[in-house]
Write an enzyme that holds these catalytic residues in place. Structure first.
Site, PDB file in Angstrom:
ATOM      1  N   CYS A 142      24.041  56.379  44.626  1.00 16.91           N
ATOM      2  CA  CYS A 142      24.404  55.395  45.399  1.00 16.91           C
ATOM      3  C   CYS A 142      23.551  54.112  44.905  1.00 16.91           C
ATOM      4  CB  CYS A 142      24.092  55.601  46.771  1.00 16.91           C
ATOM      5  SG  CYS A 142      23.845  54.314  47.807  1.00 16.91           S
TER       6      CYS A 142
ATOM      7  N   SER B 125      19.270  48.795  52.792  1.00 14.46           N
ATOM      8  CA  SER B 125      18.773  49.207  51.576  1.00 14.46           C
ATOM      9  C   SER B 125      18.313  47.699  51.171  1.00 14.46           C
ATOM     10  CB  SER B 125      19.986  49.222  50.524  1.00 14.46           C
ATOM     11  OG  SER B 125      20.782  47.898  50.608  1.00 14.46           O
TER      12      SER B 125
END
Lengths: 309, 309
Positions: B70, B123
């Site tokens: 990812c 993130s």
């Protein structure tokens, strides 16, 4: 995030800035008093193509390039008011942008903050910049985890923005789906509101960032494209003009007097009422009837940035 | 940002975390040495429905819930490696999420960072949290304007992410439009790259946040859905399997050996080469052939989180 006159959503980002108190040795001494008068020129006419650029700023002065009805602008205005920062507001006509403005912001968007020869853009970044610059009045908490929580909350609450404009733009065919999406977002926000504010016991970063969108939704609450109801006519004189907007949809399933509705969204309803009464909010916002009129014009492709001036 | 197996873009956000060095009085003492071994369990098998939850963390320990391929996860892994934070990596099977994981992240997404009983998600927020928590190794600059510039750059560079996945998902009909959009984004990035890095003379916040997407694009550079070219076969052994992916489009107009292409994107090409060689990048990334294989599987709806284990 286009600025054309076609979309009501994400249409611009602007602010009203404030001049700064200066001490002899150029240290910044922000007032902690929230005062509407610290936003100088909030209701100045917007500058358009052909208008001369404003004078150069002196060191230590703040200027915000803004648009009076822009919710992204309002984020910054609220924050400036809260922090007691004096700033000059320069409104920009977003349909006919002055050429010189592209030297301030390459894409010609608002808000943009000018200070000591630097330009800071983006409606969620300007507040963080101001907190970094003036940590003594930081709205973001000092504790790293609490800071992160405020940023996470903003992220989680932000999908609400698209849902609001979805409802504004709803057609008779898709209104139900759009309202359902909106209620999903409201229910999520309700569940995330653990205390009085998203910031806890006080209004914080996430509260200020998301409030302008609730404010705009509240103006459409209870309103239908097909007919104006009792509440429509009662709350704002503006709604006498509703006939103009036949065929447009509104957020029919929300309560105008009790926005978004105490029964379904007990905490959010109280939150909205609390927020409305905060001096940093009243300092930053346009009168509801003016904002409503602007929004209805905008939906029809007529964005009057100088409405009421 | 759904996590279903249908979309390659925005599919997940994960990280690899790191255990923390502890002093007697519980103050944090991060190592400034970048070391892959500080990411403990990077290549552990992903936990899926039915698998037991990992043990509770001790105070001061870090854990990152991640997924090996990812790019959002990689943002955090790079940052952890750069800051020399030791962390335990727990990989999550995003197709069959363990029930207990929803107690960590209500939407079951990765990355999520666990530390001292708190969970931090998103993130781009986790890195800012880590910088706030450990200011002595802050990647974000101390100066408020320089901090703001890094955040603005990330915002400006982020539209590139959608363009990358647009190219990955391109059909023969819309490939040209998708590649044109990608080149618009590359040209914008090229113009924003004033020095060696977006962070100036050193790789900074914006560099680390955007790099994982360049890395993935580089794997598709020069590749066509209709035929595999010289470069395709030369660079990665993986490309011997290209026949499997006939009908898929790639970023044909980019150079694989010289990504994205020195002639057109001089600065970006140098930037990419510089970034590739940084120890914090090599600590965080999966081998290119593995990542390529994963991406090709993902496009076909077969996401093998445990590929190669």
């Amino acid at each position: 995030m286009g600025l054309s006159g076609v979309r009501i959503g994400y249409f611009s980002r602007s602010w009203r800035l404030q001049l700064y108190f200066f001490t002899a040795n150029f240290s910044l001494r922000p007032s902690t008093m929230v005062s509407a008068s610290s936003l100088i020129g909030v209701d100045s006419r917007s500058l358009k193509k052909g208008d001369p650029a404003p004078d150069d700023l002196r060191p230590g002065q703040f200027r915000i390039y803004s648009m009076r009805f822009c919710p992204f602008a309002e984020r910054a205005l609220i924050y400036l008011a809260k922090k007691g920062i004096k700033a000059e507001v320069v409104n920009i006509n977003l349909s006919e942008k002055p050429d010189w403005y592209f030297k301030k912001h390459p894409e010609g968007k608002v808000p943009a903050l000018e200070y000591n020869g630097n330009i800071v853009v983006e409606s969620a970044i300007i507040p963080q910049y101001l907190d970094d610059l003036l940590p003594e009045t930081s709205v973001l908490p000092k504790d790293p985890y609490e800071r992160a929580k405020q940023r996470i909350l903003l992220e989680q609450l932000s999908s609400f923005i698209g849902a609001v404009y979805g409802v504004f733009r709803a057609t008779p065919e898709d209104r139900q789906a759009k309202e359902e999406r909106l209620h999903t977002e409201l229910a999520k926000a309700e569940s995330l509101l653990e205390k009085e504010y998203f910031g806890g016991d006080h209004a914080g970063f996430a509260d200020y960032m998301i409030y302008p969108f609730y404010e705009r939704l509240a103006l459409f609450a209870g309103q239908s494209g097909d007919h104006a109801g009792f509440a429509d006519y009662m709350i704002y004189p503006f709604y006498e003009r509703l006939a103009l907007f036949a065929g447009q949809s509104g957020a029919q399933s929300l309560h105008k007097e009790d926005f978004p509705g105490r029964q379904q969204y007990h905490r959010l309803t109280k939150w909205f009422r609390n927020m409305q009464s905060l001096p940093e909010i009243t300092a930053a916002q346009q009168p509801p009837e003016m904002l409503t009129q602007y929004l209805h014009g905008y939906i029809k492709g007529i964005a009057d940035y100088d409405l009421g001036l």
